[in-house]
Design an enzyme around this catalytic site. Structure first.
Site, PDB file in Angstrom:
ATOM      1  N   ASP A 126      13.424  21.300 -14.794  1.00 44.29           N
ATOM      2  CA  ASP A 126      13.399  20.591 -13.779  1.00 44.29           C
ATOM      3  C   ASP A 126      15.098  20.754 -13.180  1.00 44.29           C
ATOM      4  O   ASP A 126      15.917  21.127 -13.964  1.00 44.29           O
ATOM      5  CB  ASP A 126      13.479  19.136 -13.592  1.00 44.29           C
ATOM      6  CG  ASP A 126      12.312  18.631 -14.194  1.00 44.29           C
ATOM      7  OD1 ASP A 126      11.152  19.635 -14.234  1.00 44.29           O
ATOM      8  OD2 ASP A 126      12.195  17.458 -14.910  1.00 44.29           O
TER       9      ASP A 126
HETATM   10  N1  URA Z   1      10.565  17.547 -19.451  1.00 46.30           N
HETATM   11  C1  URA Z   1      10.837  17.056 -18.420  1.00 46.30           C
HETATM   12  O1  URA Z   1      10.603  15.991 -18.063  1.00 46.30           O
HETATM   13  N2  URA Z   1      11.658  17.951 -17.500  1.00 46.30           N
HETATM   14  C2  URA Z   1      11.856  19.138 -18.051  1.00 46.30           C
HETATM   15  O2  URA Z   1      12.678  19.923 -17.246  1.00 46.30           O
HETATM   16  C3  URA Z   1      11.634  19.812 -19.489  1.00 46.30           C
HETATM   17  C4  URA Z   1      10.800  18.895 -19.999  1.00 46.30           C
END
Ligand code: URA
Length: 243
Positions: A105
């Site tokens: 993310d």
């Molecule tokens: N889990 C999440 O919530 N975000 C990420 O970027 C990777 C795993």
């Protein structure tokens, strides 16, 4: 990516750069059917059809495997409609087009792999491969044993129950708790949603391991190339885990 034609010919093993220059000035080289005699001329070996003496030139692009310590505030897509920074902006000097293996993310940091080897990336991302991904999560306040156990056993999300995870508290301060969560699935925002499902509020999320690879001492925003042994080790299917 455009490059000088003599460089493309030498990379394809046709001639040394000097010899390739002589071939160009002698008019033996064409790009998309047009003879090219200028030494500064460029072409894109992936898009353009290059010939020498009428024979097509086949260029194998060098395979590149990169481990980046992704900072917060970068997207892992190749383009962003909102104009936010893109992880590949951080890969100065790599010289070939690479893409991320899976995603992190915008607000998640840590270990991100990038490559131009589509087959390798697909194998790793395939659920059958079950690559372990370890995250360090800082959450607000304290964490009850019951919350840890629920994450470890699997929590119900709107796209189904999560597989069992390895979970441990690694550090505790007055205001925050740090937990390590290891999963092998790769669903959208999975770790954040798992934490939300047990009423934990995530302050910081960092991926520190991907299969046999660790983030190690790599500084935020920096990258390194994987060794051939690291590339191969990741490709090996993990032993079946007990259910
Ligand atoms: N889990 C999440 O919530 N975000 C990420 O970027 C990777 C795993």
């Amino acid at each position: 990516m455009e490059e000088r034609i003599q460089k493309i010919l030498s990379r394809a093993g046709i001639a040394s750069r000097r010899e390739a220059e002589r071939m160009i000035t002698a008019g033996r080289v064409t790009v998309n059917g047009t003879p090219v005699t200028e030494l500064g001329a460029k072409a894109d070996p992936e898009r353009d059809r290059i010939t020498v003496d009428g024979r097509p030139v086949a260029v194998e692009e060098k395979r590149v495997y990169i481990l980046l310590n992704k900072p917060v505030g970068y997207v892992t897509t190749m383009k962003d409609p909102e104009g936010r920074p893109i992880v590949t902006d951080l890969l100065k000097g790599v010289g070939v087009r690479v893409f991320p293996v899976g995603r992190l993310d915008y607000n998640t940091e840590g270990l991100l792999l990038l490559t131009n080897d589509g087959a390798w990336a697909n194998r790793l991302a395939h659920p059958r491969h079950e690559v372990d991904k370890e995250y360090l999560v800082r959450v607000r306040g304290t964490v009850a044993k019951e919350q840890i156990n629920r994450i470890a056993l699997g929590v119900e999300l709107d796209d189904g129950k999560t597989a069992p995870a390895r979970v441990a508290v690694t550090k505790q301060s007055d205001n925050n708790t740090w937990i390590s969560i290891t999963i092998h699935e790769g669903r959208y925002r999975q770790v954040r949603r798992m934490c939300e499902a047990v009423s934990l509020s995530v302050v910081r999320l960092r991926r520190v391991r991907y299969g046999s690879l660790f983030l190690g001492e790599l500084k935020v925003g920096e990258f390194r190339y994987l060794t051939p042994a690291e590339v191969k080790a990741l490709d090996e299917p993990r032993p079946r885990r007990p259910r």
